[in-house]
Design a protein around this motif. Structure first.
Motif, PDB file in Angstrom:
ATOM      1  N   THR A   1      -9.726 -10.550   3.305  1.00  0.00           N
ATOM      2  CA  THR A   1      -8.598 -10.940   2.469  1.00  0.00           C
ATOM      3  C   THR A   1      -9.084 -11.441   1.113  1.00  0.00           C
ATOM      4  O   THR A   1      -9.920 -12.339   1.037  1.00  0.00           O
TER       5      THR A   1
ATOM      6  N   GLY B   1      -3.333  -2.079  -2.520  1.00  0.00           N
ATOM      7  CA  GLY B   1      -3.433  -3.257  -1.688  1.00  0.00           C
ATOM      8  C   GLY B   1      -2.175  -3.477  -0.862  1.00  0.00           C
ATOM      9  O   GLY B   1      -1.166  -2.791  -1.045  1.00  0.00           O
TER      10      GLY B   1
ATOM     11  N   ARG C   1     -14.455  -8.316  -5.142  1.00  0.00           N
ATOM     12  CA  ARG C   1     -13.320  -9.033  -4.584  1.00  0.00           C
ATOM     13  C   ARG C   1     -13.489 -10.527  -4.796  1.00  0.00           C
ATOM     14  O   ARG C   1     -14.607 -11.033  -4.926  1.00  0.00           O
TER      15      ARG C   1
ATOM     16  N   VAL D   1      -8.380 -10.666  -3.556  1.00  0.00           N
ATOM     17  CA  VAL D   1      -7.937  -9.777  -4.633  1.00  0.00           C
ATOM     18  C   VAL D   1      -9.111  -8.858  -4.948  1.00  0.00           C
ATOM     19  O   VAL D   1     -10.230  -9.333  -5.180  1.00  0.00           O
ATOM     20  N   TYR D   2      -8.848  -7.570  -4.936  1.00  0.00           N
ATOM     21  CA  TYR D   2      -9.887  -6.576  -5.165  1.00  0.00           C
ATOM     22  C   TYR D   2      -9.775  -6.039  -6.588  1.00  0.00           C
ATOM     23  O   TYR D   2      -8.685  -5.668  -7.033  1.00  0.00           O
TER      24      TYR D   2
ATOM     25  N   LEU E   1      -7.822   1.753  -1.368  1.00  0.00           N
ATOM     26  CA  LEU E   1      -7.568   1.316  -2.731  1.00  0.00           C
ATOM     27  C   LEU E   1      -7.914   2.441  -3.695  1.00  0.00           C
ATOM     28  O   LEU E   1      -8.845   3.221  -3.455  1.00  0.00           O
TER      29      LEU E   1
ATOM     30  N   THR F   1      -5.873  -5.981  -7.139  1.00  0.00           N
ATOM     31  CA  THR F   1      -4.835  -5.683  -6.152  1.00  0.00           C
ATOM     32  C   THR F   1      -5.104  -6.537  -4.910  1.00  0.00           C
ATOM     33  O   THR F   1      -6.249  -6.646  -4.464  1.00  0.00           O
ATOM     34  N   GLN F   2      -4.052  -7.150  -4.396  1.00  0.00           N
ATOM     35  CA  GLN F   2      -4.191  -8.103  -3.289  1.00  0.00           C
ATOM     36  C   GLN F   2      -4.297  -7.357  -1.956  1.00  0.00           C
ATOM     37  O   GLN F   2      -3.461  -6.498  -1.639  1.00  0.00           O
ATOM     38  N   VAL F   3      -5.293  -7.735  -1.178  1.00  0.00           N
ATOM     39  CA  VAL F   3      -5.440  -7.245   0.191  1.00  0.00           C
ATOM     40  C   VAL F   3      -5.380  -8.458   1.117  1.00  0.00           C
ATOM     41  O   VAL F   3      -6.136  -9.414   0.949  1.00  0.00           O
ATOM     42  N   THR F   4      -4.455  -8.415   2.056  1.00  0.00           N
ATOM     43  CA  THR F   4      -4.301  -9.496   3.019  1.00  0.00           C
ATOM     44  C   THR F   4      -4.412  -8.928   4.426  1.00  0.00           C
ATOM     45  O   THR F   4      -3.659  -8.005   4.776  1.00  0.00           O
TER      46      THR F   4
ATOM     47  N   LEU G   1      -6.926   0.429   4.881  1.00  0.00           N
ATOM     48  CA  LEU G   1      -6.259   0.583   3.586  1.00  0.00           C
ATOM     49  C   LEU G   1      -7.162   1.419   2.688  1.00  0.00           C
ATOM     50  O   LEU G   1      -8.391   1.398   2.850  1.00  0.00           O
TER      51      LEU G   1
ATOM     52  N   TRP H   1     -16.426  -1.877  -7.015  1.00  0.00           N
ATOM     53  CA  TRP H   1     -15.353  -2.709  -6.479  1.00  0.00           C
ATOM     54  C   TRP H   1     -15.918  -4.102  -6.197  1.00  0.00           C
ATOM     55  O   TRP H   1     -17.018  -4.226  -5.647  1.00  0.00           O
TER      56      TRP H   1
END
Length: 118
Positions: free
Chosen positions: A90, A8, A37, A92-93, A19, A112-115, A17, A35
């Protein structure tokens, strides 16, 4: 099975990105992987899944055509390639594992954070 998600980060809209979710323990190839989120203030939602046998995949409508799930059984790892990212991605995955595509996901990674910035 223990799962460790990574990859992330902060990316601009339109970016990409990838992951990764690494599994420890035996029998990874017998688990369907998914997956999910969770955005702030919202419930966890399904993103993508790959079956344990044959590797067929499924996606949420919101990510279809932009995200790709894949797995490497030799490396005990499942991936989520995310392209054309949008601010609404955006979250958390989390990765999850379910034995032989059972109804429930039995194991979860830590997230894992995705922003995605606009």
């Amino acid at each position: 099975v223990q799962l460790q998600a990574s990859g992330g980060g902060l990316v601009q809209a339109g970016g990409s990105l990838r992951l990764s979710c690494a599994a420890s323990g035996r029998g990874f190839s017998s688990y369907g992987m998914g997956w999910f989120r969770q955005a702030a203030g919202k419930e966890r939602e399904f993103v993508a899944a790959i079956r344990w046998s044959g590797g067929s995949t499924s996606y949420a409508d919101s990510v279809k055509g932009r995200f790709t799930i894949s797995r490497d059984n030799a490396k005990n790892t499942v991936y989520l390639q995310m392209n054309s990212l949008k601010p609404e991605d955006t979250a958390v995955y989390y990765c999850g594992a379910r034995y032989r595509d059972g109804h429930e996901y039995n194991y979860w990674g830590q997230g894992t954070q995705v922003t995605v910035s606009s």
